[in-house]
Design a protein around this motif. Structure first.
Motif, PDB file in Angstrom:
ATOM      1  N   MET A  30       0.722  -1.206   0.036  1.00 38.06           N
ATOM      2  CA  MET A  30      -0.024   0.125   0.096  1.00 38.06           C
ATOM      3  C   MET A  30       0.834   1.414   0.077  1.00 38.06           C
ATOM      4  SD  MET A  30      -3.464   0.624   0.502  1.00 38.06           S
ATOM      5  CE  MET A  30      -4.674   1.459   1.624  1.00 38.06           C
ATOM      6  N   PRO A  31       0.598   1.953  -1.118  1.00 37.46           N
ATOM      7  CA  PRO A  31       1.384   3.414  -1.112  1.00 37.46           C
ATOM      8  C   PRO A  31       1.198   4.361   0.212  1.00 37.46           C
ATOM      9  CG  PRO A  31      -0.251   3.577  -2.684  1.00 37.46           C
ATOM     10  CD  PRO A  31      -0.432   2.184  -2.094  1.00 37.46           C
ATOM     11  N   GLU A  32       2.119   5.143   0.461  1.00 40.69           N
ATOM     12  CA  GLU A  32       1.729   6.217   1.594  1.00 40.69           C
ATOM     13  C   GLU A  32       0.616   7.094   1.102  1.00 40.69           C
ATOM     14  OE1 GLU A  32       2.649   7.856   5.230  1.00 40.69           O
ATOM     15  OE2 GLU A  32       3.976   6.224   4.318  1.00 40.69           O
ATOM     16  N   LEU A  33      -0.365   7.206   2.174  1.00 37.63           N
ATOM     17  CA  LEU A  33      -1.303   7.856   1.729  1.00 37.63           C
ATOM     18  C   LEU A  33      -1.702   9.179   2.385  1.00 37.63           C
ATOM     19  CD1 LEU A  33      -4.215   4.913   1.960  1.00 37.63           C
ATOM     20  CD2 LEU A  33      -3.207   5.945   0.062  1.00 37.63           C
ATOM     21  N   SER A  34      -1.967  10.265   1.645  1.00 42.73           N
ATOM     22  CA  SER A  34      -2.229  11.655   2.151  1.00 42.73           C
ATOM     23  C   SER A  34      -3.541  11.767   3.084  1.00 42.73           C
ATOM     24  CB  SER A  34      -2.559  12.783   0.879  1.00 42.73           C
ATOM     25  OG  SER A  34      -3.710  12.597   0.540  1.00 42.73           O
ATOM     26  N   PRO A  35      -3.940  12.550   3.971  1.00 39.44           N
ATOM     27  CA  PRO A  35      -4.962  12.411   4.716  1.00 39.44           C
ATOM     28  C   PRO A  35      -6.387  12.487   3.816  1.00 39.44           C
ATOM     29  CG  PRO A  35      -3.553  14.202   5.429  1.00 39.44           C
ATOM     30  CD  PRO A  35      -2.999  13.686   4.207  1.00 39.44           C
ATOM     31  N   GLU A  36      -6.424  13.136   2.649  1.00 41.60           N
ATOM     32  CA  GLU A  36      -7.661  13.044   1.820  1.00 41.60           C
ATOM     33  C   GLU A  36      -7.726  11.600   1.305  1.00 41.60           C
ATOM     34  OE1 GLU A  36      -6.492  15.957  -1.013  1.00 41.60           O
ATOM     35  OE2 GLU A  36      -8.261  17.055  -0.701  1.00 41.60           O
ATOM     36  N   GLN A  37      -6.661  10.916   0.776  1.00 38.46           N
ATOM     37  CA  GLN A  37      -6.707   9.733   0.372  1.00 38.46           C
ATOM     38  C   GLN A  37      -7.017   8.702   1.404  1.00 38.46           C
ATOM     39  OE1 GLN A  37      -2.768   9.675  -1.301  1.00 38.46           O
ATOM     40  NE2 GLN A  37      -3.547   9.046  -3.172  1.00 38.46           N
ATOM     41  N   MET A  38      -6.571   8.906   2.683  1.00 38.56           N
ATOM     42  CA  MET A  38      -6.955   8.079   3.700  1.00 38.56           C
ATOM     43  C   MET A  38      -8.533   8.071   4.060  1.00 38.56           C
ATOM     44  SD  MET A  38      -5.239   5.961   5.417  1.00 38.56           S
ATOM     45  CE  MET A  38      -5.470   4.944   6.866  1.00 38.56           C
ATOM     46  N   GLY A  84     -12.418   5.330 -13.641  1.00 38.12           N
ATOM     47  CA  GLY A  84     -12.187   5.736 -12.063  1.00 38.12           C
ATOM     48  C   GLY A  84     -10.700   5.970 -11.715  1.00 38.12           C
ATOM     49  N   ILE A  85      -9.907   5.210 -12.343  1.00 41.22           N
ATOM     50  CA  ILE A  85      -8.361   5.032 -11.977  1.00 41.22           C
ATOM     51  C   ILE A  85      -7.661   6.524 -12.488  1.00 41.22           C
ATOM     52  CG2 ILE A  85      -6.317   4.198 -12.845  1.00 41.22           C
ATOM     53  CD1 ILE A  85      -7.574   1.300 -12.824  1.00 41.22           C
ATOM     54  N   VAL A  86      -8.249   6.920 -13.721  1.00 43.71           N
ATOM     55  CA  VAL A  86      -7.779   8.042 -14.273  1.00 43.71           C
ATOM     56  C   VAL A  86      -8.350   9.397 -13.459  1.00 43.71           C
ATOM     57  CG1 VAL A  86      -7.719   9.588 -16.264  1.00 43.71           C
ATOM     58  CG2 VAL A  86      -7.536   7.260 -16.696  1.00 43.71           C
ATOM     59  N   ALA A  87      -9.399   9.342 -12.998  1.00 42.71           N
ATOM     60  CA  ALA A  87     -10.115  10.420 -11.971  1.00 42.71           C
ATOM     61  C   ALA A  87      -9.315  10.358 -10.772  1.00 42.71           C
ATOM     62  CB  ALA A  87     -11.439  10.188 -11.984  1.00 42.71           C
ATOM     63  N   HIS A  88      -9.249   9.177 -10.200  1.00 39.44           N
ATOM     64  CA  HIS A  88      -8.340   9.188  -8.951  1.00 39.44           C
ATOM     65  C   HIS A  88      -6.931   9.752  -9.089  1.00 39.44           C
ATOM     66  CE1 HIS A  88      -6.923   7.788  -5.070  1.00 39.44           C
ATOM     67  NE2 HIS A  88      -6.016   7.194  -5.758  1.00 39.44           N
ATOM     68  N   ASN A  89      -6.281   9.336 -10.196  1.00 32.93           N
ATOM     69  CA  ASN A  89      -4.941   9.834 -10.275  1.00 32.93           C
ATOM     70  C   ASN A  89      -4.779  11.083 -10.536  1.00 32.93           C
ATOM     71  OD1 ASN A  89      -2.873   7.476 -10.229  1.00 32.93           O
ATOM     72  ND2 ASN A  89      -4.292   6.581 -11.326  1.00 32.93           N
ATOM     73  N   TYR A  90      -5.818  11.898 -11.411  1.00 32.12           N
ATOM     74  CA  TYR A  90      -5.792  13.332 -11.686  1.00 32.12           C
ATOM     75  C   TYR A  90      -6.060  14.187 -10.654  1.00 32.12           C
ATOM     76  CZ  TYR A  90      -7.475  17.603 -13.665  1.00 32.12           C
ATOM     77  OH  TYR A  90      -7.474  18.991 -13.976  1.00 32.12           O
ATOM     78  N   THR A  91      -6.743  13.229  -9.466  1.00 31.31           N
ATOM     79  CA  THR A  91      -7.079  14.117  -8.276  1.00 31.31           C
ATOM     80  C   THR A  91      -6.256  14.040  -7.101  1.00 31.31           C
ATOM     81  OG1 THR A  91      -9.646  13.952  -8.753  1.00 31.31           O
ATOM     82  CG2 THR A  91      -9.184  14.489  -6.627  1.00 31.31           C
ATOM     83  N   PHE A  92      -5.782  12.848  -7.003  1.00 28.99           N
ATOM     84  CA  PHE A  92      -4.736  12.530  -5.886  1.00 28.99           C
ATOM     85  C   PHE A  92      -3.447  12.407  -6.073  1.00 28.99           C
ATOM     86  CE2 PHE A  92      -9.042  11.305  -4.192  1.00 28.99           C
ATOM     87  CZ  PHE A  92      -9.313  12.144  -3.228  1.00 28.99           C
ATOM     88  N   GLU A  93      -3.165  11.830  -7.236  1.00 33.15           N
ATOM     89  CA  GLU A  93      -1.695  11.264  -7.443  1.00 33.15           C
ATOM     90  C   GLU A  93      -1.337  11.570  -9.034  1.00 33.15           C
ATOM     91  OE1 GLU A  93       1.408   9.704  -5.837  1.00 33.15           O
ATOM     92  OE2 GLU A  93      -0.660   9.499  -4.714  1.00 33.15           O
ATOM     93  N   PRO A  94      -1.356  12.922  -9.377  1.00 30.63           N
ATOM     94  CA  PRO A  94      -1.016  12.973 -10.721  1.00 30.63           C
ATOM     95  C   PRO A  94       0.272  12.395 -11.550  1.00 30.63           C
ATOM     96  CG  PRO A  94      -1.522  14.988  -9.568  1.00 30.63           C
ATOM     97  CD  PRO A  94      -1.238  14.047  -8.601  1.00 30.63           C
ATOM     98  N   SER A  95       1.194  12.028 -10.663  1.00 31.43           N
ATOM     99  CA  SER A  95       2.159  11.193 -11.346  1.00 31.43           C
ATOM    100  C   SER A  95       1.751   9.777 -11.784  1.00 31.43           C
ATOM    101  CB  SER A  95       3.344  10.932 -10.221  1.00 31.43           C
ATOM    102  OG  SER A  95       2.934  10.236  -9.271  1.00 31.43           O
TER     103      SER A  95
END
Length: 123
Positions: A30-38, A84-95
Motif C-alpha cells: 500500500m502506498p503512503e496515503l495523504s489525509p484526503e486519500q485516507m 475511475g483510475i484516471v479520475a483518482h490519479n488526476y485528483t490525488f496522484e497526478p504522477s
C-alpha cells in the motif's frame, strides 16, 4: 499491428487481473496515503462490498481483454474502472497519470476497434 494489439492486450489484461487479485490477497504494498486519500480509503472500507466488487470486475475484465474473441466485452467491462483510475490519479496522484493515461488509450483503442460489434447492441 495484430501482434502489437495482442501484446498490449495481454499486458493490459494481466495488469488488471493482478490488481483484482491483490484486492483479495493483499500482496501489493500500500502506498503512503495523504489525509484526503485516507478518508477515501476508510470510506471504501466501511462499504465492505465495493472493494471485492472492483476486484471481481478487474479480474473478469482482464481475462476477457486478453482473448481476441472476448476483447470487445472486456474493454467495455474495464472502461468504468479505467475512468475511475484516471479520475483518482488526476485528483490525488497526478504522477500516476503516466501509467493511467496510456492504459486508458489502449482501452479506447480496443473499444474503437470493435465499434462495429457494439453497433449491433444499440441498433
Amino acid at each position: 499491428m495484430k501482434i502489437v494489439k495482442f501484446i498490449l492486450s495481454l499486458l493490459f489484461g494481466l495488469m488488471f487481473i493482478n490488481a483484482g487479485l491483490s484486492k483479495f490477497f493483499h500482496y501489493m504494498p500500500m502506498p503512503e496515503l495523504s489525509p484526503e486519500q485516507m478518508e477515501v480509503y476508510q470510506a471504501f472500507e466501511k462499504l465492505k462490498w465495493i472493494t471485492p466488487l472492483a476486484g471481481i470486475v478487474e479480474i473478469i475484465g482482464g481475462v476477457l481483454f486478453i482473448f481476441p474473441k472476448t476483447r470487445a466485452l472486456g474493454a467495455i467491462v474495464i472502461f468504468p474502472v479505467m475512468i475511475g483510475i484516471v479520475a483518482h490519479n488526476y485528483t490525488f496522484e497526478p504522477s500516476g497519470l503516466t501509467i493511467a493515461v496510456p492504459l486508458l488509450l489502449i482501452n479506447l483503442w480496443v473499444i474503437f476497434d470493435n465499434r462495429s460489434r457494439y453497433r449491433k447492441l444499440i441498433a
